[in-house]
Every structure is written in structure tokens, then in C-alpha cells.
Design an enzyme around this catalytic site. Structure first.
Site, PDB file in Angstrom:
ATOM      1  N   HIS A  89      10.516 151.800 -27.020  1.00  0.00           N
ATOM      2  CA  HIS A  89       9.106 151.915 -27.238  1.00  0.00           C
ATOM      3  C   HIS A  89       8.869 153.337 -28.082  1.00  0.00           C
ATOM      4  CE1 HIS A  89       5.039 151.207 -27.521  1.00  0.00           C
ATOM      5  NE2 HIS A  89       4.512 151.093 -26.274  1.00  0.00           N
TER       6      HIS A  89
ATOM      7  N   HIS B  19      11.267 145.492 -35.426  1.00  0.00           N
ATOM      8  CA  HIS B  19       9.686 145.391 -34.927  1.00  0.00           C
ATOM      9  C   HIS B  19       9.341 144.149 -34.465  1.00  0.00           C
ATOM     10  CE1 HIS B  19       5.796 146.350 -33.741  1.00  0.00           C
ATOM     11  NE2 HIS B  19       5.877 147.940 -33.984  1.00  0.00           N
TER      12      HIS B  19
ATOM     13  N   ASP C 241       9.172 154.998 -36.300  1.00  0.00           N
ATOM     14  CA  ASP C 241       9.712 155.814 -35.567  1.00  0.00           C
ATOM     15  C   ASP C 241      11.064 156.427 -36.583  1.00  0.00           C
ATOM     16  OD1 ASP C 241       8.553 156.142 -33.267  1.00  0.00           O
ATOM     17  OD2 ASP C 241       9.382 154.491 -32.489  1.00  0.00           O
TER      18      ASP C 241
HETATM   19  N1  CMC Z   1      19.320 147.269 -35.103  1.00  0.00           N
HETATM   20  C1  CMC Z   1      20.106 145.909 -35.255  1.00  0.00           C
HETATM   21  N2  CMC Z   1      19.776 144.713 -34.811  1.00  0.00           N
HETATM   22  C2  CMC Z   1      18.693 144.551 -34.509  1.00  0.00           C
HETATM   23  C3  CMC Z   1      17.509 145.612 -34.572  1.00  0.00           C
HETATM   24  C4  CMC Z   1      18.245 146.944 -34.649  1.00  0.00           C
HETATM   25  N3  CMC Z   1      17.308 147.979 -34.563  1.00  0.00           N
HETATM   26  N4  CMC Z   1      16.546 145.141 -34.284  1.00  0.00           N
HETATM   27  C5  CMC Z   1      16.473 143.726 -33.896  1.00  0.00           C
HETATM   28  N5  CMC Z   1      17.903 143.567 -34.401  1.00  0.00           N
HETATM   29  C6  CMC Z   1      18.428 142.135 -34.387  1.00  0.00           C
HETATM   30  C7  CMC Z   1      18.626 141.770 -33.055  1.00  0.00           C
HETATM   31  O1  CMC Z   1      20.031 141.879 -32.554  1.00  0.00           O
HETATM   32  C8  CMC Z   1      18.450 140.106 -33.315  1.00  0.00           C
HETATM   33  O2  CMC Z   1      19.987 139.609 -33.992  1.00  0.00           O
HETATM   34  P1  CMC Z   1      20.146 138.099 -33.585  1.00  0.00           P
HETATM   35  O3  CMC Z   1      19.210 137.013 -34.039  1.00  0.00           O
HETATM   36  O4  CMC Z   1      21.367 137.947 -34.201  1.00  0.00           O
HETATM   37  O5  CMC Z   1      20.196 137.925 -32.145  1.00  0.00           O
HETATM   38  C9  CMC Z   1      17.305 140.072 -34.574  1.00  0.00           C
HETATM   39  O6  CMC Z   1      17.338 141.175 -35.089  1.00  0.00           O
HETATM   40  C10 CMC Z   1      16.034 140.022 -33.729  1.00  0.00           C
HETATM   41  O7  CMC Z   1      15.760 140.950 -32.859  1.00  0.00           O
HETATM   42  P2  CMC Z   1      15.026 140.918 -31.604  1.00  0.00           P
HETATM   43  O8  CMC Z   1      15.653 141.703 -30.487  1.00  0.00           O
HETATM   44  O9  CMC Z   1      14.778 139.502 -31.273  1.00  0.00           O
HETATM   45  O10 CMC Z   1      13.669 141.676 -31.669  1.00  0.00           O
HETATM   46  P3  CMC Z   1      12.567 141.992 -30.731  1.00  0.00           P
HETATM   47  O11 CMC Z   1      11.016 141.751 -31.333  1.00  0.00           O
HETATM   48  O12 CMC Z   1      12.882 141.412 -29.593  1.00  0.00           O
HETATM   49  O13 CMC Z   1      12.795 143.567 -30.873  1.00  0.00           O
HETATM   50  C11 CMC Z   1      12.767 146.075 -31.183  1.00  0.00           C
HETATM   51  C12 CMC Z   1      11.850 144.464 -31.566  1.00  0.00           C
HETATM   52  C13 CMC Z   1      11.611 146.869 -31.976  1.00  0.00           C
HETATM   53  C14 CMC Z   1      12.714 146.098 -29.459  1.00  0.00           C
HETATM   54  C15 CMC Z   1      13.908 146.252 -31.781  1.00  0.00           C
HETATM   55  O14 CMC Z   1      13.914 145.604 -33.364  1.00  0.00           O
HETATM   56  C16 CMC Z   1      14.739 147.200 -31.627  1.00  0.00           C
HETATM   57  O15 CMC Z   1      15.203 147.518 -30.482  1.00  0.00           O
HETATM   58  N6  CMC Z   1      14.599 148.240 -32.362  1.00  0.00           N
HETATM   59  C17 CMC Z   1      15.397 149.403 -32.297  1.00  0.00           C
HETATM   60  C18 CMC Z   1      14.459 150.227 -31.419  1.00  0.00           C
HETATM   61  C19 CMC Z   1      13.112 150.862 -32.026  1.00  0.00           C
HETATM   62  O16 CMC Z   1      13.225 151.384 -33.256  1.00  0.00           O
HETATM   63  N7  CMC Z   1      11.916 150.812 -31.564  1.00  0.00           N
HETATM   64  C20 CMC Z   1      10.793 151.245 -32.140  1.00  0.00           C
HETATM   65  C21 CMC Z   1       9.491 150.080 -32.236  1.00  0.00           C
HETATM   66  S1  CMC Z   1       8.381 150.564 -33.284  1.00  0.00           S
HETATM   67  C22 CMC Z   1       7.673 151.711 -32.288  1.00  0.00           C
HETATM   68  C23 CMC Z   1       6.818 151.049 -31.148  1.00  0.00           C
HETATM   69  O17 CMC Z   1       5.524 150.321 -31.592  1.00  0.00           O
HETATM   70  O18 CMC Z   1       6.922 151.271 -30.041  1.00  0.00           O
END
Ligand code: CMC
Length: 455
Positions: free
Chosen positions: A270, A309, A365
Site C-alpha cells: 500500500h 493496481h 507510487d
Molecule cells: N509486478 C509483477 N507482476 C504483477 C504486479 C507487479 N507489480 N502487479 C500485479 N502483477 C501480476 C500478478 O502476479 C498477477 O499475475 P498472474 O495473473 O500471472 O497471477 C496479475 O498481475 C494480477 O495481479 P494481482 O496480484 O491479482 O493484482 P491485485 O489487484 O491483487 O494487486 C497490487 C494489486 C497493487 C497489490 C499489485 O499490483 C502489486 O503488488 N503492485 C506492486 C506494489 C505497488 O506498487 N503498490 C502500490 C499500489 S498504488 C498505491 C496505493 O493505492 O496504495
């Protein structure tokens, strides 16, 4: 949003019975599913939704996001326009009151916030008790929570006047607590607020003032910080807003609820992500290492921090505004090699099938860390800056929840997957397996290198 009520017809194939479930605003009420039962002793159908990926937990009039189109609006106003034309305190007023303030309303609001920035002297002693390398976010969680002990009137959450007073206190004092936490970590004396300065200008004063009689913030950096606060001011039902609402729903005071929200924001997925972006860029080091890093991401060994995201499946509109103000900041601070690296990383990722097919774009971010670093902030302060910006949003969400007649104490259901009732095992008959697991975990933890702060 349509007021028209239509229905969903569901057939339960376990019983062959058919049910009509009302649809309103594109949603069914999960409680309506309870009437779908196998027999009278059945609890009724539940909705299973870990992480609430498809569950609306409230009705809200504060922030609108269209993740597909990359749209973000506060109370109907596009984020780009607010970032360009409003100040952070004006936006805070908008989020809380629902309308942009008139000139007089804004002047009164600014005056109120300015005159509540002082904190009780005991807070300084409290901060002095932290270890010298304590993370400022840990200090912020604790000191914001501790404010509740100074203001017992905050418990009266049903009194609108007292609610407003705590709102003013929280928006005003979070900058002081954040600055004190930073000054403690570098061993500098605390600086009192300067009422002649703007919200962002005074924050910079409390952070950076040295021996000069009067601190004069750089107007470009002061403006950039104000815009960054606007971009972070609210983001509807994210992890920390959900924490704020959940704790608030138990009718705890807003200082305690805000401490919980800050704790939620502390996590690397986050508000901690901007700190992780910088660590990642330093790990990559130079552009020729990008392909190898991307390969590790695609192998699932690493995450591309600052990308992806839960809601945006398009370029985060906040990231666009940040790209623009980055140019202004770097004119003052000089450019950063990490900026060039980040831009190259973004270019390569946006052309790569892995990121394209998953619709992973830069989020807010991705660039904030680089700007904060250029402005002189250590990485530990990045999530603290996010928390300052987000405070009005948390408070607006908290108050909206309290005033919503449909809200009750937050209390999800579970699907129990553990043992049924079983006979108690006396000590002499227990197996060693569980104890061996615990020993192995403890040995692993002892070996793990401690995560040292990066400066
Ligand atoms: N790098 C590599 N792969 C990714 C990433 C990433 N940053 N984000 C998502 N994926 C992949 C994930 O592995 C999955 O792949 P697969 O379908 O093969 O399993 C696919 O994309 C869908 O992702 P998800 O994990 O289901 O997405 P989510 O909605 O659960 O997660 C998130 C959202 C923000 C936690 C995630 O994108 C992430 O961990 N990003 C990096 C951390 C980050 O930048 N966070 C800041 C968010 S914006 C600030 C805020 O609002 O807090």
C-alpha cells in the site's frame, strides 16, 4: 447511478428452488442470499470474497474511480483540475464538506488548521523514547494513536462540533508529528510550527529549519508538495480507508481509527510501495540491468514495485500529474539518475507482453519516491508523506460511515475450514511435529538478515 430496481433470478440446483434477488446500483445485497437455503436448519448462502475484490462495503459520495478509463474524481471534480487549480487545504475541505469552499470559508478553514498545529509538549518526550533509528511511520502510528489520550472529548463521536474539532486537530497535527519523528531520527531539535506559512510550507519549515531566524520554503518545492498531498488525499475504499472505517464502525475515537489507517498504509503493498520503488531502482542500478530484472519479475521471483493496481487497469491519472510536476522539481533540485532509470524501466515494461496482457501500468507510487528523494526526504519518510496527504480522505470516509444509517460495526463472516469437535490430547500423548515446525521457523528467522534502513 440508476435508482431503478431490477432483479436477478437464481435457481438453486441443490433444491431446484428459484429466488428473485433485487438489483440496485449494479449490486445485489449479500444478505438477500441468506434466504437461499437447503433446509430450515441451513444458515443460508453467503458470498465468499477474500480481500473484498467484488464487494461494495458502503455507499459513498466522496471519490469516484473508473479504473478501466483511468478516471479519478473527488466529489465530482477531476483530479487533474484540482491538482492544477486548488490548494491541498481547499481539497481537504471539499472532501469533508462535499463542496468547494467560498473565499471566506477557505480563509476560516485555513486559519483553524493553522492554529491547531501545536502538539502537547509531552508528545516530544514520547518521541524521545523511540530508538534513534525507529522508522518514522512506526512513530507516526504510535503518536497519532497517543493523541486520543490527550483529547478525551474525541470519544464523543456523535457530537458534530466535537467531530469537526478532531478532524481539524488530525489534519493540523499530523504534519507536526511527522516532522518531529523525522527530526528525532536525525537527532535535530524539534521546530515549532510557523503560522505565517502555508500548510506545505510550514511542514517544510518544521522539517528543515536549521539556525536561520525565519525559514523560507522554496516556492516550487512547496507547491509540488501541496500537489502531491492533493493526489494522495483520497482513493475510495482502499486498504487504509477500509481500516479507518472498520475501526470507526466500533465507535472508537478518530485518533485511534487514524492510527489503524496509518498502520494499514505502512505495508509495502500500500503506502510502503514508493519506498520499495526506490529500493528496487537502487537494486537495478543501471539501465543495462533492466532486462535481467524484468525477466525475474516475469518468473515470479520479483515484483515490479510501483506497477499494477487493484482498481486501475489503465495509466493511474495521478501518475500522469506527477510526471508533470517532476519536471518542475528537477529544475530546482537538479535531475536524478534514478529518474532516467525509472523512465527506461517504464518504457520497457509498457512494451512487454507480460505487463500489457495483465494491464499493469505505473501507479501513483512509481514516480513519487524519486521526487521525494530529490526534495531531500529519506526513504523512510515517503509513506509518512502519503499519510499526511491521505488524512482528509480517511476522515471524510470515517465521518461518512458514522453518518450512514445503514452502517453497523464491521464484522465479516467466515467459512470455517478447521477441525470439527475432537477429543482433547493430553501433553504426554502429543506428537512432536508442531514443535519441530516452530523450531525450524525460529532458526530461519535468526538467520535472516535484518532489513537495515536505507538512507
Ligand atoms: N509486478 C509483477 N507482476 C504483477 C504486479 C507487479 N507489480 N502487479 C500485479 N502483477 C501480476 C500478478 O502476479 C498477477 O499475475 P498472474 O495473473 O500471472 O497471477 C496479475 O498481475 C494480477 O495481479 P494481482 O496480484 O491479482 O493484482 P491485485 O489487484 O491483487 O494487486 C497490487 C494489486 C497493487 C497489490 C499489485 O499490483 C502489486 O503488488 N503492485 C506492486 C506494489 C505497488 O506498487 N503498490 C502500490 C499500489 S498504488 C498505491 C496505493 O493505492 O496504495
Amino acid at each position: 447511478m440508476s435508482e431503478q430496481v431490477s432483479t436477478l433470478t437464481v435457481t438453486d440446483n441443490r433444491t431446484g428452488r428459484t429466488y428473485e434477488v433485487p438489483i440496485k446500483d449494479g449490486a445485489v445485497r449479500a444478505a438477500d442470499l441468506r434466504k437461499i437455503k437447503v433446509d430450515d436448519s441451513d444458515f443460508g448462502l453467503m458470498a465468499y470474497d477474500p480481500a473484498f475484490t467484488n464487494t461494495a462495503s458502503c455507499r459513498s459520495a466522496i471519490t469516484f474511480i473508473d479504473g478501466e478509463a483511468g478516471i479519478l474524481r473527488y466529489r465530482g471534480y477531476p483530479i487533474q483540475e484540482l491538482a492544477e487549480k486548488s490548494s491541498f487545504l481547499e481539497v481537504a475541505y471539499l472532501l469533508l464538506a462535499g463542496e468547494l469552499p467560498t473565499r471566506e470559508e477557505l480563509a476560516t478553514w485555513e486559519d483553524e488548521i493553522t492554529h491547531h498545529t501545536m502538539v502537547h509538549e509531552s508528545i516530544k518526550k514520547f518521541i524521545d523514547g523511540f530508538h534513534h533509528d525507529a522508522h518514522p511511520m512506526g512513530m507516526l502510528v504510535s503518536t497519532v494513536g497517543a493523541l486520543s489520550t490527550f483529547y478525551p472529548d474525541a470519544k464523543q463521536i456523535k457530537d458534530p462540533g466535537l467531530r469537526r474539532l478532531q478532524i481539524v486537530r488530525l489534519i493540523a497535527k499530523i504534519t507536526t508529528l511527522a516532522a518531529y519523528s523525522y527530526r528525532h531520527s536525525v537527532g535535530f531539535p524539534y521546530v515549532y510550527p510557523d503560522n505565517d506559512l502555508s500548510y506545505a510550507g510550514n511542514f517544510l519549515n518544521m522539517l528543515w529549519k536549521a539556525t536561520e531566524l525565519k525559514y523560507e520554503p522554496d516556492p516550487v518545492l512547496e507547491h509540488a508538495l501541496d500537489v502531491l498531498f492533493i493526489l494522495h488525499a483520497d482513493h475510495e475504499q482502499n486498504c487504509s480507508a477500509n481500516a479507518m472505517r472498520a475501526v470507526g464502525s466500533s465507535e472508537a475515537d478518530p485518533f485511534s481509527a487514524a492510527a489503524a489507517a496509518i498502520a494499514a498504509l505502512y505495508g509495502p503493498l500500500h503506502g510502503g510501495a514508493n519506498e520499495q520503488v526506490l529500493r528496487m531502482l537502487r537494486e537495478i542500478g543501471s539501465p543495462e540491468n533492466i532486462p535481467a530484472f524484468i525477466a525475474q519479475v516475469k518468473d515470479g521471483k520479483k515484483k515490479l514495485m510501483g506497477f499494477g493496481h487493484r482498481v486501475y487497469k489503465n495509466y493511474d491519472p495521478r501518475a500522469r500529474v506527477i510526471r508533470q510536476i517532476a519536471d518542475e522539481v528537477f529544475k530546482v533540485t537538479g535531475t536524478s539518475p534514478l529518474l532516467d532509470l525509472a523512465m527506461e524501466l517504464e518504457r520497457i515494461a509498457l512494451e512487454d507482453e507480460y505487463f500489457v496482457s495483465r494491464r499493469l501500468y505505473p501507479n501513483v507510487d512509481f514516480y513519487t519516491g524519486i521526487i521525494y528523494q530529490a526534495m531531500g526526504f529519506p526513504v523512510e519518510m515517503f509513506p509518512v508523506l502519503f499519510a499526511i496527504g491521505r488524512m482528509p480522505g480517511w476522515l471524510a470516509q470515517w465521518e461518512e460511515g458514522l453518518l450512514d444509517p445503514e452502517q453497523k460495526i464491521a464484522r465479516p463472516r467466515q467459512i470455517y475450514i478447521g477441525h470439527g469437535e475432537r477429543p482433547y490430547v493430553p501433553m504426554s500423548e502429543r506428537s512432536q511435529t508442531a514443535a519441530e515446525d516452530v523450531d525450524a521457523i525460529a532458526a530461519q528467522a535468526a538467520q535472516a538478515a535484518p532489513d537495515r534502513p536505507l538512507r
